[in-house]
Write a protein that holds these residues in place. Sequence first.
Motif, PDB file in Angstrom:
ATOM      1  N   SER A  81       0.816  -1.212   0.000  1.00  0.00           N
ATOM      2  CA  SER A  81       0.000   0.000   0.000  1.00  0.00           C
ATOM      3  C   SER A  81       0.853   1.267   0.000  1.00  0.00           C
ATOM      4  CB  SER A  81      -0.921   0.004   1.228  1.00  0.00           C
ATOM      5  OG  SER A  81      -0.150   0.056   2.423  1.00  0.00           O
ATOM      6  N   LEU A  82       2.122   1.158   0.419  1.00  0.00           N
ATOM      7  CA  LEU A  82       2.991   2.327   0.483  1.00  0.00           C
ATOM      8  C   LEU A  82       4.012   2.361  -0.652  1.00  0.00           C
ATOM      9  CD1 LEU A  82       3.789   2.125   4.303  1.00  0.00           C
ATOM     10  CD2 LEU A  82       1.990   3.461   3.214  1.00  0.00           C
ATOM     11  N   GLU A  83       4.014   1.316  -1.471  1.00  0.00           N
ATOM     12  CA  GLU A  83       5.079   1.164  -2.456  1.00  0.00           C
ATOM     13  C   GLU A  83       5.112   2.318  -3.453  1.00  0.00           C
ATOM     14  OE1 GLU A  83       8.469  -0.407  -3.770  1.00  0.00           O
ATOM     15  OE2 GLU A  83       7.303  -1.048  -2.028  1.00  0.00           O
ATOM     16  N   ARG A  84       3.948   2.737  -3.921  1.00  0.00           N
ATOM     17  CA  ARG A  84       3.922   3.806  -4.931  1.00  0.00           C
ATOM     18  C   ARG A  84       4.495   5.111  -4.369  1.00  0.00           C
ATOM     19  NH1 ARG A  84      -1.483   6.195  -8.033  1.00  0.00           N
ATOM     20  NH2 ARG A  84      -0.380   7.767  -9.262  1.00  0.00           N
ATOM     21  N   ALA A  85       4.091   5.454  -3.128  1.00  0.00           N
ATOM     22  CA  ALA A  85       4.605   6.685  -2.520  1.00  0.00           C
ATOM     23  C   ALA A  85       6.114   6.591  -2.314  1.00  0.00           C
ATOM     24  CB  ALA A  85       3.899   6.945  -1.192  1.00  0.00           C
ATOM     25  N   LYS A  86       6.597   5.422  -1.896  1.00  0.00           N
ATOM     26  CA  LYS A  86       8.026   5.242  -1.687  1.00  0.00           C
ATOM     27  C   LYS A  86       8.798   5.350  -2.994  1.00  0.00           C
ATOM     28  CE  LYS A  86       7.769   2.330   2.471  1.00  0.00           C
ATOM     29  NZ  LYS A  86       8.034   0.989   3.037  1.00  0.00           N
ATOM     30  N   GLN A  87       8.249   4.746  -4.060  1.00  0.00           N
ATOM     31  CA  GLN A  87       8.931   4.781  -5.350  1.00  0.00           C
ATOM     32  C   GLN A  87       9.016   6.206  -5.896  1.00  0.00           C
ATOM     33  OE1 GLN A  87      10.593   2.467  -6.957  1.00  0.00           O
ATOM     34  NE2 GLN A  87      10.164   0.927  -5.404  1.00  0.00           N
ATOM     35  N   ASN A  88       7.933   6.971  -5.758  1.00  0.00           N
ATOM     36  CA  ASN A  88       7.945   8.357  -6.240  1.00  0.00           C
ATOM     37  C   ASN A  88       8.952   9.198  -5.454  1.00  0.00           C
ATOM     38  OD1 ASN A  88       6.047   7.906  -8.226  1.00  0.00           O
ATOM     39  ND2 ASN A  88       4.319   8.571  -6.969  1.00  0.00           N
ATOM     40  N   LEU A  89       8.976   8.990  -4.139  1.00  0.00           N
ATOM     41  CA  LEU A  89       9.913   9.742  -3.311  1.00  0.00           C
ATOM     42  C   LEU A  89      11.345   9.374  -3.663  1.00  0.00           C
ATOM     43  CD1 LEU A  89      10.447  11.697  -1.008  1.00  0.00           C
ATOM     44  CD2 LEU A  89      10.155   9.809   0.606  1.00  0.00           C
ATOM     45  N   LYS A  90      11.601   8.096  -3.854  1.00  0.00           N
ATOM     46  CA  LYS A  90      12.943   7.645  -4.226  1.00  0.00           C
ATOM     47  C   LYS A  90      13.356   8.240  -5.565  1.00  0.00           C
ATOM     48  CE  LYS A  90      15.651   3.415  -4.883  1.00  0.00           C
ATOM     49  NZ  LYS A  90      15.619   1.926  -4.897  1.00  0.00           N
ATOM     50  N   LEU A  91      12.405   8.320  -6.509  1.00  0.00           N
ATOM     51  CA  LEU A  91      12.677   8.893  -7.828  1.00  0.00           C
ATOM     52  C   LEU A  91      13.089  10.352  -7.713  1.00  0.00           C
ATOM     53  CD1 LEU A  91      12.487   8.622 -10.973  1.00  0.00           C
ATOM     54  CD2 LEU A  91      10.110   9.374 -10.742  1.00  0.00           C
ATOM     55  N   VAL A  92      12.349  11.129  -6.909  1.00  0.00           N
ATOM     56  CA  VAL A  92      12.639  12.557  -6.765  1.00  0.00           C
ATOM     57  C   VAL A  92      13.958  12.768  -6.025  1.00  0.00           C
ATOM     58  CG1 VAL A  92      11.830  14.709  -5.723  1.00  0.00           C
ATOM     59  CG2 VAL A  92      10.220  13.204  -6.887  1.00  0.00           C
TER      60      VAL A  92
END
Length: 600
Positions: free
Chosen positions: A42-53
């Motif tokens: 459930s948190l993977e998308r938010a983590k991936q976007n943050l890691k990308l930025v």
Amino acid sequence: MIAPMQFVIVAAEASQRDDLVATLQELGVLHVEAFETPEAQSLERAKQNLKLVESALKLTGEAGNEKDSKVAAGPPPDDPLEIARHIAGLAQEKNELAAGLETVKSGISLLTPMGDFDPADFAVLAANNIPCRIYQLSKKALKSISFPSFHAVVGEKNGTLFVLAQVDENFPLPFEPLELPEKGLKALVEEKAFLEEKIRLANEQMADLKPYSGKLMQLKARLEDELAFETVFAGMARHEPVAAVAGYCPENRVQKIFEAGRRHSWAVQAGPPQDPLRVPTKLENPGPVKIINPVLKFMGTTPGYNERDISLWFLVALTLFFAMLVGDGGYGLLFLLATGIARLVKRDAPARPFILFTVFGAATVFWGLVSGTWFGVEAVSHWPGLKNAIVPSLYSFADNQNFLIGLTFTIGAVHLSIAHILRGASLFPDVRFLGELGWLALVWFLYLLAGYFVLHRPMPFWGYYLLGPGVFLGAVFADPKKPFVVSSLLGLADMPLNLVRSFSDVISYVRLFAVGYATLVMAVSFNSMAGDLVDGSLWAYFAAAAVLVIGHSLNILMASLGVLVHGIRLNMLEFSSHMQLSWSGREYSPFRLNEKGEKP
């Protein structure tokens, strides 16, 4: 001091859980403890976007101004997440190009000694029943090998020969053939130029995107808020028709949650924490004491909630240790100058580190005044004004080493006594405070013992009267339990080892003298080396200046490392162990917005 905490539970109707989490995030005072373990999916998308930025910011830097640079074509300027994806794509492209360039360079290096030819010709020869390969071998090996058929030397590099030989399956050669690139030398050189141009263009595009770093930093803050929201949302308790969030809040801010509860019709319950080991630690100190916080953050240490905050004593002791370990007023002036310049360059940076180093620099200048130490030059200490400030017993160029060693023992005894006094005060009226009184007496007995063994000072008659009561109180009341006799005997059994350890602790403060004296000796040595070089010629003066700059820079670096190793150690190890401070706490980290949330 460590702020007292309350354990708070906030419950609302399940339909209000989004508003509940969002409002708590706006309040920014609750250190949330999850009821449920959040699912990673459930948190993977938010983590991936943050890691990308975060990756994009590392690639472009964290500063930029859109007015100062052109904007690269490609991603829309109003969508920073697409900009981050574009930067990630550029980075991946650069990595692939760089890997390809290394392969091409390797091929060029291999083929250069042999000249230009088309490796595809080997396939043509094989199709015509003339299989050939190229081998790499030494001249000696070439003489010792009998080739079954045709062979020729086609190149040489650093004494190694490249030999073209026809392959005969009936007579295998004891060498592995070279793996040749698919293209010839000329084609590889052209490909190398092409790849280098592509990398240059990719670098230009990356530079053109740097002005967007401001938007990326804003996006990073927003994504961190979203991730924090999703983490709390996923970890909240959900028992239809109720949802709840729990955590720790400073006592002086709990009222904010109650006020929000009344506005939103929540159920709010607050009370003392049941398990002090789980409570986060929030340090609340006056502004001048807070300047030590950067050091504690650098060390990654936080006292436990049920322990005592020593920020004030840490600051006072470390300031004294810094001055003594560096020991040179001239170096102190350089610290002040460097701090002032750094502050002018980094105007937007937090002020506390600069204030702290200003205090350290000023303390070092003061120590230089009273000890007459200025860049290791004795003559400077005799200048008018500076001479009058010298304390004779502290003068660096006098034969006073025993006094200075004794002074470090005194500082150690006082420092460790403060630890036992603070711990005893926190234990009172528990009988364990008597154990701290016992250790207070033992510290001063061990101080006198150190003077006796190290400095050959006579032991005063009253010193022996400290030992008996100290051992009795320190052993019997250190950790009194039932049965009392058993705990007392165990305390007495541990006493010899504890005495040896504490004696070593008092002795260890001699490092304040040893490192400071080493700094002085190094400075004097570099000055002497520079003086020996001067013979009247211009080049000699340049060489002497270089020795002074390099030598004193190295000395300052070593002294700074001495502060990091020895100054902090005396606080974190000796002082803390006598205070039984484990630094096992975790920092209070409230659930809040990055930009609008109230600072903890």
